[in-house]
Motif scaffolding. Structure first.
Motif, PDB file in Angstrom:
ATOM      1  N   MET A  54       1.094  -1.249  -0.017  1.00 16.07           N
ATOM      2  CA  MET A  54      -0.005   0.275   0.189  1.00 16.07           C
ATOM      3  C   MET A  54       1.265   0.911  -0.319  1.00 16.07           C
ATOM      4  O   MET A  54       1.678   1.387   1.001  1.00 16.07           O
ATOM      5  N   PRO A  55       1.137   2.274  -0.948  1.00 15.41           N
ATOM      6  CA  PRO A  55       1.273   3.217  -0.881  1.00 15.41           C
ATOM      7  C   PRO A  55       1.626   4.580   0.387  1.00 15.41           C
ATOM      8  O   PRO A  55       0.489   4.310   0.875  1.00 15.41           O
ATOM      9  N   GLY A  56       2.141   4.660   0.283  1.00 17.24           N
ATOM     10  CA  GLY A  56       2.518   5.870   1.974  1.00 17.24           C
ATOM     11  C   GLY A  56       1.020   7.004   1.802  1.00 17.24           C
ATOM     12  O   GLY A  56       1.244   7.419  -0.244  1.00 17.24           O
ATOM     13  N   VAL A  57       1.022   7.423   2.339  1.00 17.17           N
ATOM     14  CA  VAL A  57       0.023   9.260   2.135  1.00 17.17           C
ATOM     15  C   VAL A  57       1.197   9.793   2.165  1.00 17.17           C
ATOM     16  O   VAL A  57       2.715  10.229   2.399  1.00 17.17           O
ATOM     17  N   ASP A  58       1.089  10.791   0.892  1.00 22.06           N
ATOM     18  CA  ASP A  58       1.562  12.004   0.694  1.00 22.06           C
ATOM     19  C   ASP A  58       0.942  13.404   1.103  1.00 22.06           C
ATOM     20  O   ASP A  58       0.264  13.987   0.829  1.00 22.06           O
ATOM     21  N   TYR A  59       1.634  13.905   1.968  1.00 25.36           N
ATOM     22  CA  TYR A  59       1.326  14.050   3.343  1.00 25.36           C
ATOM     23  C   TYR A  59       1.392  15.886   2.569  1.00 25.36           C
ATOM     24  O   TYR A  59       1.252  17.231   3.029  1.00 25.36           O
ATOM     25  N   HIS A  60       2.311  15.863   2.124  1.00 27.24           N
ATOM     26  CA  HIS A  60       3.493  17.749   1.401  1.00 27.24           C
ATOM     27  C   HIS A  60       2.178  17.562   0.350  1.00 27.24           C
ATOM     28  O   HIS A  60       2.543  18.809  -0.150  1.00 27.24           O
ATOM     29  N   GLY A  61       1.779  16.857  -0.235  1.00 23.01           N
ATOM     30  CA  GLY A  61       0.754  16.937  -1.459  1.00 23.01           C
ATOM     31  C   GLY A  61      -0.501  17.451  -0.610  1.00 23.01           C
ATOM     32  O   GLY A  61      -1.077  18.697  -1.649  1.00 23.01           O
ATOM     33  N   VAL A  62      -0.467  16.846   0.321  1.00 23.42           N
ATOM     34  CA  VAL A  62      -1.858  17.925   0.518  1.00 23.42           C
ATOM     35  C   VAL A  62      -1.972  18.569   0.993  1.00 23.42           C
ATOM     36  O   VAL A  62      -2.849  19.651   0.742  1.00 23.42           O
ATOM     37  N   LEU A  63      -0.780  18.930   1.918  1.00 21.20           N
ATOM     38  CA  LEU A  63      -0.222  20.829   2.101  1.00 21.20           C
ATOM     39  C   LEU A  63      -0.850  21.399   1.596  1.00 21.20           C
ATOM     40  O   LEU A  63      -0.572  22.808   0.754  1.00 21.20           O
ATOM     41  N   GLU A  64       0.254  21.229  -0.130  1.00 16.87           N
ATOM     42  CA  GLU A  64       0.168  22.012  -1.517  1.00 16.87           C
ATOM     43  C   GLU A  64      -1.201  21.819  -1.820  1.00 16.87           C
ATOM     44  O   GLU A  64      -1.159  22.546  -2.711  1.00 16.87           O
ATOM     45  N   ALA A  65      -2.057  20.892  -1.621  1.00 15.94           N
ATOM     46  CA  ALA A  65      -3.335  20.969  -2.397  1.00 15.94           C
ATOM     47  C   ALA A  65      -3.992  21.898  -1.553  1.00 15.94           C
ATOM     48  O   ALA A  65      -4.715  23.524  -2.618  1.00 15.94           O
ATOM     49  N   VAL A  66      -3.242  22.196  -0.926  1.00 17.13           N
ATOM     50  CA  VAL A  66      -4.069  23.904   0.630  1.00 17.13           C
ATOM     51  C   VAL A  66      -4.328  24.853  -0.215  1.00 17.13           C
ATOM     52  O   VAL A  66      -4.475  25.577  -0.300  1.00 17.13           O
ATOM     53  N   ARG A  67      -2.524  25.281  -0.011  1.00 16.54           N
ATOM     54  CA  ARG A  67      -1.876  25.743  -0.491  1.00 16.54           C
ATOM     55  C   ARG A  67      -2.247  26.490  -1.838  1.00 16.54           C
ATOM     56  O   ARG A  67      -2.601  27.474  -2.137  1.00 16.54           O
ATOM     57  N   THR A  68      -2.252  25.445  -2.958  1.00 18.76           N
ATOM     58  CA  THR A  68      -2.874  26.031  -4.549  1.00 18.76           C
ATOM     59  C   THR A  68      -4.088  26.754  -3.651  1.00 18.76           C
ATOM     60  O   THR A  68      -4.653  27.607  -4.504  1.00 18.76           O
ATOM     61  N   VAL A  69      -5.375  25.617  -3.557  1.00 17.25           N
ATOM     62  CA  VAL A  69      -6.330  26.356  -3.588  1.00 17.25           C
ATOM     63  C   VAL A  69      -6.843  28.302  -2.531  1.00 17.25           C
ATOM     64  O   VAL A  69      -7.511  28.417  -3.344  1.00 17.25           O
ATOM     65  N   ILE A  70      -5.933  28.177  -2.171  1.00 19.69           N
ATOM     66  CA  ILE A  70      -6.426  29.351  -0.903  1.00 19.69           C
ATOM     67  C   ILE A  70      -5.462  30.672  -1.893  1.00 19.69           C
ATOM     68  O   ILE A  70      -5.706  31.465  -1.998  1.00 19.69           O
ATOM     69  N   ALA A  71      -4.164  30.090  -2.146  1.00 19.74           N
ATOM     70  CA  ALA A  71      -3.254  31.223  -3.275  1.00 19.74           C
ATOM     71  C   ALA A  71      -4.217  31.517  -4.450  1.00 19.74           C
ATOM     72  O   ALA A  71      -4.202  32.406  -4.819  1.00 19.74           O
ATOM     73  N   THR A  72      -4.973  30.079  -5.136  1.00 18.50           N
ATOM     74  CA  THR A  72      -5.494  30.922  -5.995  1.00 18.50           C
ATOM     75  C   THR A  72      -6.663  31.928  -5.825  1.00 18.50           C
ATOM     76  O   THR A  72      -7.317  32.967  -6.589  1.00 18.50           O
TER      77      THR A  72
END
Length: 125
Positions: A1-19
């Motif tokens: 089972m692949p691990g969780v991409d924690y940085h990817g989750v934070l980056e997605a939140v960052r992108t939403v806010i920055a947009t």
């Protein structure tokens, strides 16, 4: 089972806010309070991640649900007055909350999410 991409989750939140709030600078895991000239500023932190055994489905290790606790800190400054700085800060908090509520996180396979309590930050002159 692949691990969780924690940085990817934070980056997605960052992108939403920055947009949604293009006038704000948005950064991940900032270690210092930003200087006044960087405001409006939004800092995003991963506070906690866990996989509570009581909330796991019986799927023999095929799927694990993780709970992430993310803090979002909003900084704002005004040379007019302290009350104006607080007003601007709450406007920024509101913009961030509305942006996060308006987006679909299905690409992150998020099952649910909910906001925590907002707290006014301490201010100094």
């Amino acid at each position: 089972m692949p691990g969780v991409d924690y940085h990817g989750v934070l980056e997605a939140v960052r992108t939403v806010i920055a947009t949604a709030v293009p006038t704000a600078r948005v950064a991940l895991e900032v270690e210092t309070i930003p200087a006044a000239e960087l405001c409006p500023f939004v800092a995003i932190y991963l506070d906690e991640h866990r996989a509570d055994a009581a909330h796991q489905p019986m799927m023999a290790g095929q799927r694990t649900y993780f709970e992430l606790r993310i803090s979002i800190w909003c900084f704002q400054m005004s040379i007019e007055s302290l009350s104006r700085a607080k007003e601007l800060a709450w406007d920024l908090v509101n913009s961030v909350e509305v942006a996060l509520m308006a987006v679909s996180y299905t690409h992150l396979t998020t099952r649910c999410g909910w906001p925590g309590a907002s707290r006014a930050g301490r201010t100094s002159r």
